[in-house]
Structure formats: C-alpha cells, structure tokens
Enzyme design. Sequence first.
Site, PDB file in Angstrom:
ATOM      1  N   ILE A 147     -19.319   0.703 -51.995  1.00 18.40           N
ATOM      2  CA  ILE A 147     -17.962   1.181 -52.293  1.00 18.40           C
ATOM      3  C   ILE A 147     -17.411   2.115 -51.222  1.00 18.40           C
ATOM      4  CG2 ILE A 147     -17.938   0.875 -54.793  1.00 18.40           C
ATOM      5  CD1 ILE A 147     -18.790   3.793 -55.080  1.00 18.40           C
ATOM      6  N   GLY A 148     -18.226   2.519 -50.308  1.00 14.31           N
ATOM      7  CA  GLY A 148     -17.685   3.395 -49.273  1.00 14.31           C
ATOM      8  C   GLY A 148     -18.670   3.601 -48.139  1.00 14.31           C
ATOM      9  N   LYS A 149     -18.112   3.969 -47.006  1.00 15.41           N
ATOM     10  CA  LYS A 149     -18.953   4.320 -45.862  1.00 15.41           C
ATOM     11  C   LYS A 149     -18.464   5.644 -45.317  1.00 15.41           C
ATOM     12  CE  LYS A 149     -20.611  -0.054 -44.018  1.00 15.41           C
ATOM     13  NZ  LYS A 149     -20.476  -1.041 -42.946  1.00 15.41           N
ATOM     14  N   CYS A 152     -22.351   8.677 -41.467  1.00 12.80           N
ATOM     15  CA  CYS A 152     -23.599   7.952 -41.228  1.00 12.80           C
ATOM     16  C   CYS A 152     -24.260   7.626 -42.557  1.00 12.80           C
ATOM     17  CB  CYS A 152     -24.526   8.732 -40.306  1.00 12.80           C
ATOM     18  SG  CYS A 152     -24.656  10.455 -40.711  1.00 12.80           S
ATOM     19  N   ASN A 153     -23.428   7.395 -43.557  1.00 18.02           N
ATOM     20  CA  ASN A 153     -24.023   7.019 -44.833  1.00 18.02           C
ATOM     21  C   ASN A 153     -23.250   5.879 -45.494  1.00 18.02           C
ATOM     22  OD1 ASN A 153     -21.776   8.175 -46.270  1.00 18.02           O
ATOM     23  ND2 ASN A 153     -22.650  10.159 -45.784  1.00 18.02           N
ATOM     24  N   GLU A 154     -23.902   5.282 -46.445  1.00 18.93           N
ATOM     25  CA  GLU A 154     -23.253   4.224 -47.234  1.00 18.93           C
ATOM     26  C   GLU A 154     -23.298   4.646 -48.692  1.00 18.93           C
ATOM     27  OE1 GLU A 154     -25.626   0.829 -46.230  1.00 18.93           O
ATOM     28  OE2 GLU A 154     -24.451   0.407 -44.422  1.00 18.93           O
ATOM     29  N   LYS A 169     -25.714   7.432 -52.560  1.00 18.26           N
ATOM     30  CA  LYS A 169     -25.330   7.691 -51.171  1.00 18.26           C
ATOM     31  C   LYS A 169     -26.584   7.668 -50.296  1.00 18.26           C
ATOM     32  CE  LYS A 169     -22.247  11.129 -49.141  1.00 18.26           C
ATOM     33  NZ  LYS A 169     -21.354  12.224 -49.481  1.00 18.26           N
ATOM     34  N   ASP A 267     -14.484  20.296 -45.356  1.00 14.64           N
ATOM     35  CA  ASP A 267     -14.034  18.910 -45.211  1.00 14.64           C
ATOM     36  C   ASP A 267     -13.169  18.518 -46.415  1.00 14.64           C
ATOM     37  OD1 ASP A 267     -13.780  16.600 -43.749  1.00 14.64           O
ATOM     38  OD2 ASP A 267     -15.673  15.718 -44.417  1.00 14.64           O
TER      39      ASP A 267
HETATM   40  N1  LIG Z   1     -19.218   9.534 -56.704  1.00 12.66           N
HETATM   41  C1  LIG Z   1     -18.444   8.570 -56.204  1.00 12.66           C
HETATM   42  N2  LIG Z   1     -17.807   7.712 -57.027  1.00 12.66           N
HETATM   43  C2  LIG Z   1     -17.019   6.728 -56.540  1.00 12.66           C
HETATM   44  N3  LIG Z   1     -16.783   6.534 -55.235  1.00 12.66           N
HETATM   45  C3  LIG Z   1     -17.379   7.363 -54.354  1.00 12.66           C
HETATM   46  C4  LIG Z   1     -18.242   8.415 -54.790  1.00 12.66           C
HETATM   47  N4  LIG Z   1     -18.683   9.078 -53.700  1.00 12.66           N
HETATM   48  C5  LIG Z   1     -18.123   8.469 -52.648  1.00 12.66           C
HETATM   49  N5  LIG Z   1     -17.346   7.439 -53.038  1.00 12.66           N
HETATM   50  C6  LIG Z   1     -16.562   6.551 -52.178  1.00 12.66           C
HETATM   51  O1  LIG Z   1     -17.263   6.384 -50.981  1.00 12.66           O
HETATM   52  C7  LIG Z   1     -16.446   6.828 -49.902  1.00 12.66           C
HETATM   53  C8  LIG Z   1     -17.342   7.392 -48.829  1.00 12.66           C
HETATM   54  O2  LIG Z   1     -17.818   8.610 -49.284  1.00 12.66           O
HETATM   55  P1  LIG Z   1     -18.492   9.660 -48.332  1.00 12.66           P
HETATM   56  O3  LIG Z   1     -18.534  10.953 -49.046  1.00 12.66           O
HETATM   57  O4  LIG Z   1     -19.768   9.138 -47.836  1.00 12.66           O
HETATM   58  O5  LIG Z   1     -17.598   9.628 -47.066  1.00 12.66           O
HETATM   59  P2  LIG Z   1     -16.087  10.089 -46.774  1.00 12.66           P
HETATM   60  O6  LIG Z   1     -15.793  11.367 -47.451  1.00 12.66           O
HETATM   61  O7  LIG Z   1     -15.131   8.986 -47.027  1.00 12.66           O
HETATM   62  O8  LIG Z   1     -16.207  10.250 -45.240  1.00 12.66           O
HETATM   63  P3  LIG Z   1     -16.947  11.382 -44.461  1.00 12.66           P
HETATM   64  O9  LIG Z   1     -18.401  11.106 -44.548  1.00 12.66           O
HETATM   65  O10 LIG Z   1     -16.403  11.164 -43.126  1.00 12.66           O
HETATM   66  O11 LIG Z   1     -16.523  12.692 -45.043  1.00 12.66           O
HETATM   67  C9  LIG Z   1     -15.451   7.793 -50.505  1.00 12.66           C
HETATM   68  O12 LIG Z   1     -14.278   7.885 -49.758  1.00 12.66           O
HETATM   69  C10 LIG Z   1     -15.204   7.175 -51.868  1.00 12.66           C
HETATM   70  O13 LIG Z   1     -14.250   6.155 -51.750  1.00 12.66           O
END
Ligand SMILES: Nc1ncnc2c1ncn2[C@@H]1O[C@H](COP(=O)(O)OP(=O)(O)OP(=O)(O)O)[C@@H](O)[C@H]1O
Length: 485
Positions: A147-149, A152-154, A169, A267
């Site tokens: 659902i997201g990247k 450096c994580n998925e 994550k 952030d």
């Molecule tokens: N608990 C969660 N429930 C639903 N979706 C999530 C959740 N955590 C993260 N996501 C989805 O995954 C995406 C990536 O999350 P992540 O926190 O890894 O990175 P980010 O905030 O988008 O980028 P960055 O790592 O650059 O701050 C988020 O933007 C969101 O869409």
Amino acid sequence: MALVNHVAHKLDLSPSSELSNSERKYDESSVKREELLKMGEAKRKISGRSVSLPSIDILLDEKPGWPFLNRATLGTPQVHHWHTRKVSVVNWVMSLPERFPNNHQNLNSETSFVIKQLKGILRDNNKWFNYNVLKTATSDFSQENLIGKGGCNEVYRGILENGKGIAVKILKSSSKEARTDFVHEINIISSLSHQNISPLLGVCVQDNDLISVYNLSSIGSLEESLHGKQKKKHVLSWEERFKIAIGLAEALDYLHNQCSKPVIHRDVKTSNVLLSAEFQPQLSDFGLSMWGPTTSSRYSIEADVVGTFGYLAPEYFMYGKVSDKVDVYAFGVVLLELVSGRNPISPKNPRGQESLIMWAKPLIESGNSKGLLDPDVTEIFDESQFQTMVLAASHCLTRSATHRPNIRQILRLLRDENEVGKWIMEEEENEDCLDDEVYPNSSTELYLSLAMLEVEDDESASISSMERSNNSLFSSSCSSGELQA
Ligand SMILES: Nc1ncnc2c1ncn2[C@@H]1O[C@H](COP(=O)(O)OP(=O)(O)OP(=O)(O)O)[C@@H](O)[C@H]1O
C-alpha cells in the site's frame, strides 16, 4: 546523475553585487557549497530518507543541507479476508505478538545487536510478532497488498487471523545508519500514547529485515484524501478538514508539551497523517523524529537536514536549526493544504504559483482569503472556522522561528480561545522586535529549485520558471529587509 551534481548544474548560486553584508555572508556559503559540488568533494550520504552534504568545514550557522524527498507509490491493494468467527483459540493465540523474538538463524552480528537493543526498549511489552503470522496476514507480502513505499521501506496491508487490520512496514537490507534510525524510531514511538498518534503494535526481525507493525488506517493518508485516489471516493467536507486540523495540532501539542521528554517529529506532512474511518487523524512515521532539547537552549543544529520539500522551515533548510517550531511550520503547510486542496509544490501551476505558500500569500495579504478555499468544498460551511484556519496557517508560516508561535498557541487559536487574539495583537504591536534569523532572497530560490528538481523527476517539470522567481516566503513580523536596512 547524483542529486548533488544534478543540482550544481541546474542552480545559479553566484553572488549578487547588490547584496548587503549579511546577505553576502550567507551567499558566500552557497558559493562555497557550489565550489565543493563542482570539485566533486561533496559526497552523497544516504541515511534513511535523507541525502545531505557531509559536515564540511564551515561555520555552524552556515551549514546547509540537502533534504531528500520520498514519494509514496500506491498500489491497488486487495486484502485476503479472514472469517473472524472461524478463528480457533490456538490460531488466535498464534496471531498475538510474541513476548520474545524467535531464535533467529542467519542474522549478521549487526542485526543481532539491533534485536538486543529492541529487547531492551520493548522489555516490558508484549510486542514481538512472529514472521509467519505477518507473512500469512499479508498473503506472503503480495504486491496486491503493497500500500505504500517510503524512503527505504515498503508498507503492506494485512489482516490478522482475529480480523484486525495491520500495516506492516519493512525496512529492507538496511545500512548501519538505517538500523540505528530504526531502533531510535521504535524507542520514540513506543514511548508515546495519544489518540492522534498511530500506535506501534509490534516489531519483527527476519533475515536482516527490520519490520514494524501498526494499525491499518482504513482510509489511508490525508495526502490520498486531498490529492490522490481517495479523493475520487470521498471529498473531505469542511467539518472533516477542521476536525483533522484540530486532531493533528493536539498530536503535536502532546509531542512538544506533554511528553516527559519532548519529541520533534521533523516530517509533518499529509502523507504522514493517517485517517480513521471517522476521519480522526493519526500522526505516523516517526523515522525522522528526535528528542527535543531538554536544556535551556531553544534549538539544536543538525548537520543533516532531513524532511520533505514544501514543508521545511527556512531556519532548518538553511542552517539546520531544529526546534519544535519546524513542526509548527510544516503544520502551517498542512493547514493550507486542508483549506485549499492544493499540493505544497505544483509544477503545473502558473509561474510564481508553483509553491502553495507563494500562491496563498498574496491572497491572504490582499484580504481575499476566500480565494484559498478548495473549489471541491461545495457545502455550506462555518466561515469563522475557515478564517481561523487561514489565520493559524499564516502564523505557523512566519519565517522567523522566534516569532512563529508554538503549537499550543496555534491550538488555542484554532479552538477559538480568547487569549490568543490578545497575544496576536501584542505580537503585531511589537514593532521593536529583533529577528535573529535573516535569509538571503536566494534562499527561497534555492529551496524551490531543489524542490522542483524532485518533482521534475516524476512529472517532467521545468525549473526554469523557479530560477527566475524572486518571490519570497511569508515574512516575519520583523522582515529581514527591515533588519538589514
Ligand atoms: N498504518 C497505515 N495504514 C494505512 N496506510 C499506511 C499506513 N502506514 C503507511 N501507510 C501508507 O504507506 C505510505 C508510505 O508510508 P511511509 O510512512 O513508509 O512513507 P511516507 O511517509 O509516504 O514517506 P517517507 O518515508 O518519505 O516519509 C503512506 O503514505 C501511506 O499511504
């Protein structure tokens, strides 16, 4: 091409003959940086989500940084549904977090050290997940559940056997720095407890992958609701927007003022605000967060500037100064996004309006703040709430950190508490205030040019218009121009 070289080619940082002394001082540091870049001395340093110049031999106050942007790429997830009523007690127990991690095979010594540190942090908590439980919950980490990247994580969507939705994550093939950051993030997040902060459910370490598990947000991030796919399903109402603003301010107030050790998130942005089914916001992603200064000093100086363009406070971007005020500034950008439905940086907008702040400023200053309203808000809404939110945004975006209010004052303003009106009048009457932060005009240009480089990669945007732009961000009650005169 490495980001730093790319930037060096694109930006003209040559000193202007019309600069005042203080401007020249800062501009010289820009020239020094350009020289470094050209000489190839500047190395790229990737730490989690940051790309920054290494500490170089210049005055602390002049230390620049190179924030690194990350973008969420969203898949079209499908969830493997479990029939909750058919779950056996044994299976249900299996799905609970473990008390201690498994005896892991094939771990390198660094990862074993991480486990030791995590055990220390989570010693009183039942927060260890079994890898097989997470594998089953996410249908073997299938692409459909991605659902997201992040940097450096998925992030994978999963459903535990008891029916609970989780977000898993995974930090892959981590560097030493990333591992340290992971432990630091778990240390901070596990110390927090607030209804508007996404709680950590647990952790897991498998084959050197570091995994953290959170509640699954049913709606996803605020970014998706304002600018992404979710907007097609549901346009946020004014009431929901206002509720999100208050909830997020409460989360920040908790971090800055109510924790035994204050926390600076660093952030704050719409992709890090998750929404519950009732549109309650939850601040997430503490990967860049840090403990706030506990001594009498108001800020610390960080060699690495990390965060996301469009949300970076000027004092942090230019000089690495970190205080709770950097979160207040980023919150101001989120408020403008809530009000207008616009992205912080939109390369397709007409010249001079690519930055949300630069677009909003003249509208607010000319008394036409109604022009900020998202055209998708079509229902009758509370106009005084709207004016309050615009006022709060403009105070959050005060360029001088010293004169920028703290989040408690902003929260009171949003809640319409009387004393804040008095405080704002006092600030406005204070003509003699001294601003300890002045910025050359080129700082805005540099900032936006760097920001545009990132979106350029995604959207083939041109930075040429930004290179010509002389607009400045919101000025403080004592503008740098006044100070330099
Ligand atoms: N608990 C969660 N429930 C639903 N979706 C999530 C959740 N955590 C993260 N996501 C989805 O995954 C995406 C990536 O999350 P992540 O926190 O890894 O990175 P980010 O905030 O988008 O980028 P960055 O790592 O650059 O701050 C988020 O933007 C969101 O869409």
